[in-house]
Each structure stands twice: as C-alpha cells, then as structure tokens.
Design an enzyme around this catalytic site. Sequence first.
Site, mmCIF file in Angstrom:
data_model
loop_
_atom_site.group_PDB
_atom_site.id
_atom_site.type_symbol
_atom_site.label_atom_id
_atom_site.label_comp_id
_atom_site.label_asym_id
_atom_site.label_seq_id
_atom_site.Cartn_x
_atom_site.Cartn_y
_atom_site.Cartn_z
ATOM 1 N N VAL A 115 -2.715 2.850 -5.013
ATOM 2 C CA VAL A 115 -1.826 2.454 -3.927
ATOM 3 C C VAL A 115 -1.694 0.939 -3.859
ATOM 4 O O VAL A 115 -0.587 0.392 -3.790
ATOM 5 C CB VAL A 115 -2.320 3.012 -2.581
ATOM 6 C CG1 VAL A 115 -1.455 2.501 -1.434
ATOM 7 C CG2 VAL A 115 -2.319 4.537 -2.610
ATOM 8 N N LYS A 139 -12.066 -5.658 -12.998
ATOM 9 C CA LYS A 139 -10.699 -5.202 -12.774
ATOM 10 C C LYS A 139 -9.772 -6.381 -12.517
ATOM 11 O O LYS A 139 -8.661 -6.441 -13.060
ATOM 12 C CB LYS A 139 -10.643 -4.232 -11.596
ATOM 13 C CG LYS A 139 -9.242 -3.703 -11.294
ATOM 14 C CD LYS A 139 -9.201 -2.860 -10.027
ATOM 15 C CE LYS A 139 -9.886 -1.535 -10.229
ATOM 16 N NZ LYS A 139 -9.689 -0.646 -9.036
ATOM 17 N N GLU A 191 1.519 5.547 2.849
ATOM 18 C CA GLU A 191 2.089 5.645 1.505
ATOM 19 C C GLU A 191 2.389 7.103 1.170
ATOM 20 O O GLU A 191 1.694 8.014 1.599
ATOM 21 C CB GLU A 191 1.135 5.025 0.483
ATOM 22 C CG GLU A 191 -0.282 5.592 0.459
ATOM 23 C CD GLU A 191 -0.429 6.823 -0.415
ATOM 24 O OE1 GLU A 191 0.503 7.119 -1.179
ATOM 25 O OE2 GLU A 191 -1.474 7.481 -0.317
ATOM 26 N N PHE A 192 3.451 7.270 0.378
ATOM 27 C CA PHE A 192 3.833 8.594 -0.107
ATOM 28 C C PHE A 192 4.045 8.509 -1.615
ATOM 29 O O PHE A 192 5.093 8.882 -2.142
ATOM 30 C CB PHE A 192 5.101 9.077 0.599
ATOM 31 C CG PHE A 192 4.963 9.166 2.096
ATOM 32 C CD1 PHE A 192 4.377 10.269 2.691
ATOM 33 C CD2 PHE A 192 5.396 8.130 2.905
ATOM 34 C CE1 PHE A 192 4.235 10.350 4.063
ATOM 35 C CE2 PHE A 192 5.263 8.198 4.286
ATOM 36 C CZ PHE A 192 4.678 9.317 4.868
ATOM 37 N N LYS A 228 1.793 11.242 7.624
ATOM 38 C CA LYS A 228 1.148 11.328 6.316
ATOM 39 C C LYS A 228 0.397 12.644 6.158
ATOM 40 O O LYS A 228 0.547 13.361 5.164
ATOM 41 C CB LYS A 228 0.190 10.141 6.144
ATOM 42 C CG LYS A 228 -0.724 10.216 4.931
ATOM 43 C CD LYS A 228 0.034 10.152 3.621
ATOM 44 C CE LYS A 228 -0.930 10.095 2.445
ATOM 45 N NZ LYS A 228 -0.237 10.014 1.166
ATOM 46 N N CYS A 248 -5.500 13.262 -2.736
ATOM 47 C CA CYS A 248 -4.904 13.246 -1.397
ATOM 48 C C CYS A 248 -4.897 14.603 -0.700
ATOM 49 O O CYS A 248 -5.417 14.731 0.410
ATOM 50 C CB CYS A 248 -3.477 12.702 -1.480
ATOM 51 S SG CYS A 248 -3.381 10.956 -1.913
ATOM 52 N N LYS A 307 -2.971 16.346 -12.740
ATOM 53 C CA LYS A 307 -1.571 16.603 -13.050
ATOM 54 C C LYS A 307 -1.218 15.833 -14.311
ATOM 55 O O LYS A 307 -1.915 14.899 -14.700
ATOM 56 C CB LYS A 307 -0.654 16.185 -11.890
ATOM 57 C CG LYS A 307 -0.668 14.698 -11.601
ATOM 58 C CD LYS A 307 0.203 14.324 -10.395
ATOM 59 C CE LYS A 307 1.661 14.442 -10.695
ATOM 60 N NZ LYS A 307 2.505 13.892 -9.604
#
Length: 457
Positions: free
Chosen positions: A18, A42, A153-154, A206, A262, A341
């Site tokens: 995100v 990172k 967020e989506f 959300k 999520c 996924k």
Amino acid sequence: MSDPSSEHRILVVGAGYVGLTTAACFAHLGHDVICADIDRAKVASLSAGIVPIRENGLDRLVRDGIAQRRLRFVISAEAVAAACDFVFVCVPTPLRADGETELSYLMAALDSVASRLQPGSVVVTKSTVPVGTAPKIAAALGRTDVALASNPEFLREGSAVADFLAPDRIVIGADDPSVARRVAELYGDVEAPVILGDPTSAETVKYAANAFLAAKVSFVNALAAVCEAVGADVDTVLAGVGTDHRIGSAYLQPGPGWGGSCLPKDTRALVSVANDAGYVFDLLEGVIAVNEQQLDRVVAKVARMVADGPNERVDPDSGDGAVRPPDLHGITVAVMGLTFKAGTDDLRGSPALRVVDRLSATGARLVAYDPAVGDLDDHPDMASQLPAALGVRGSVYEALNGADVAVVLTEWPEFAALDWPRAASLMTAARIVDARNLLDPIELRAAGFAYEGLGRR
C-alpha cells in the site's frame, strides 16, 4: 498529470504494497513524495530503483519518480515530517491471535512524527483500521493544530497501480469537510467518484467492501457444491447469473477459498466490531464458515481422485459421526501454485497454503511449483512461510514428475498453456483436481487425464 501549481509535499510512512504504491502514484501525479520505512535494506533497494515486490507497473513508476526527483526513500519519518503538508500512514495492521487488530505499528508511526508535524498539516490513515479508530489516532497525536482524515485503500495485489490511478471510487472521511476536500485534491485529475464523509463511515466502507466480496466468493463456492449435487454445470449457471446487472460477473469464480492479506483479516475484524457493538453478524460468520468448508472440499476431491471414490474415514468410536481427514500416506501430490492469487509473489493468507497444510495432515508427500516462488535460495523470506515438508521445484514439469495426482491452487495463466500430453507422461497416473476451474476439461481428458473441477459437469 496534475497541474504543477497543485503540487504538495507528501510523506508516506511504510513501503509495503500500500505504502509503496501510494508513494509512487502520488509522485506520478506530480507531487513531491518522501517514503519512509524502518527496513534499511528495503530503503537502500528502493533508492536504487529496485522494487522488492511483484506488482505490475510499480517498478517503472518508482524508477520514473526517482529520475524526476519527485520520489525518494528515507529511514526516518521523524526527520522529514516537518517539511511535509500531508502524512499518509500505510503501515501493517495485522490480525492478532485473539482476533483483535494489531495497532502497535500504527501507533509507533504516529508517535515518530507527532512532535515534528507542522501546524495545518494533515495526517491521513490509509492503513486498514478497526471501525472507531479515528479518536485513538487523534489521542495518539495529541495535536489540535493538525488535521486528521481517513482514506482507505482499495488496492488489489497484481493491479494496485491501476486501482490507484483508475479507481472505482475515492473515499475520504474527516470531521472537517474542508480537510476531506484537501485530501481529495491530491488525486488531481484521477477520474473517479469521490465519496466524502466522517472517519467512522470511511473506516466502515473498507470492511464492508471486503466482507461483501468474501460473501460473493463463498456464495459461488457453495453454489458449485450445489451444482455438483444436482448435476448442473457451474460455468453455465454463473454465466446466467453474472449477466444480471444487479449482480455482475466480478468475483463469480469458484476457487479453493478466499484469502490474502485483507479479506480474512477484515471479515473477522468486522465480526469482532459488530459483536463489541452488540450485534451478532451471523451472515458474515456463515461466509467465513463456508470458506473453511471449501478448503476441506478441495482436499476431499484430491482424496477421491486418488481412491476413485470416497476416501473419508469415520471414527466409529467418536460417537458423533465426525469425518476424519483422508489417509494419503504414500501418495505424491503435485501442488500447482502457492501464492494467494496469480500476478503476485504474496503468500500471506494464501488459500493454497491452507490447502497444503490440510494435505500435509493426510500424510501425503507434497511437491510444488509457483512461478513467483522459484528458487527458494533467492527468496529466504518465502522459504520461511512454507511448510518444511513441502518440496518446491524449479519448474511445473519437475513438480509433476512422479506425482500421483496434481491440484491447481493458483490461477497462473501459464498452467493453462502446459503441454498436457507431456505432463501426463511424467505422472504415475494422469489425475488432476482443478480448484480454480482454470483448465479446459476437454483438452485435459483428450490428453488422458482424469479431471475434476469445481461444480463442472
């Protein structure tokens, strides 16, 4: 790109899926963005333009942002907070073992910037937080001269950049409408409905969205079971259902169960929030229960495929008719796909891994291949998330070699394009359970496979 006159300096705290997507996309929209993370390795990698996660188009946006000097990465959010107009908090909020949401990372992020924020700046919560968290955020900041907003967020993994730049909607909650409008202006010429409201409503949106999507998937998986029972074909049924504009075809696809970072967290959190408020959310609890059943159904299909019939053992001494796990000792199962996924390298909450755990409990020998996992020597972080008994192979054909049965658990397109006669020749028996309905049954059967999908005739 946005009008340069509307540029703002934005601090994004957290460089995960995100945070990194938010930072790169805001830089793409013309803002001056600083992204802070506590992981030094990172930050060094990202500063060199190396994106450590698999996300379509994100690496290009990061490199472009760095080259245009609109995006940079730092270790300390505290050191740069005073120079920023907006602070977006994008840190993890995982689910604890007791079912409550872990907010310690969020509170630590707020604590790191609270004393440095300039008066009139806006702190925006993009991390998914329990409904009613906004007052806790205000108390943690302790700044009446700093505005607060919620901007959930989506972002779907694998299409996060597209979801940010071409979203279905932009939701912003703030007690002061003018603050909500200021946050909305950051999105510049992004075309999407903008929904403004209070922080609690924004937080609820959300959870409600993810709970509904989970319900849709659980419904489809239960419907696939009904189709098998009555002899209907789920593909035909869903084609008929999905053309109804009130329902739509999105998320009408059977699978091994919903998962990821999520949906499992958000559905359980919404049940918990409802319970705390005095409402028993039976419907959503049923959605979660169906998802657990779906994982067991996939394992049962593998067992039946091997035994050519029911292979569940009932303990006669249990007295309750409880179904015990099937016995697959001596059976080699080739697992096709491990990520939650296709298009991502994320193993968090993967239904594939939950099926793997259940298969492991049967005594089966498990080998696997996933395009995003590859050589575990190059991905020690992934290795730590996989069962020790799982043998990961370098190619799908290596995984299929010597297997007694295969099971498709992630919908990677390359699995549909395999040389199936070659695959059949490598296996001890050409048998496959397609838990994603990804493959063509006619092609598989022509190649000599015994094939079973979900709800397919």
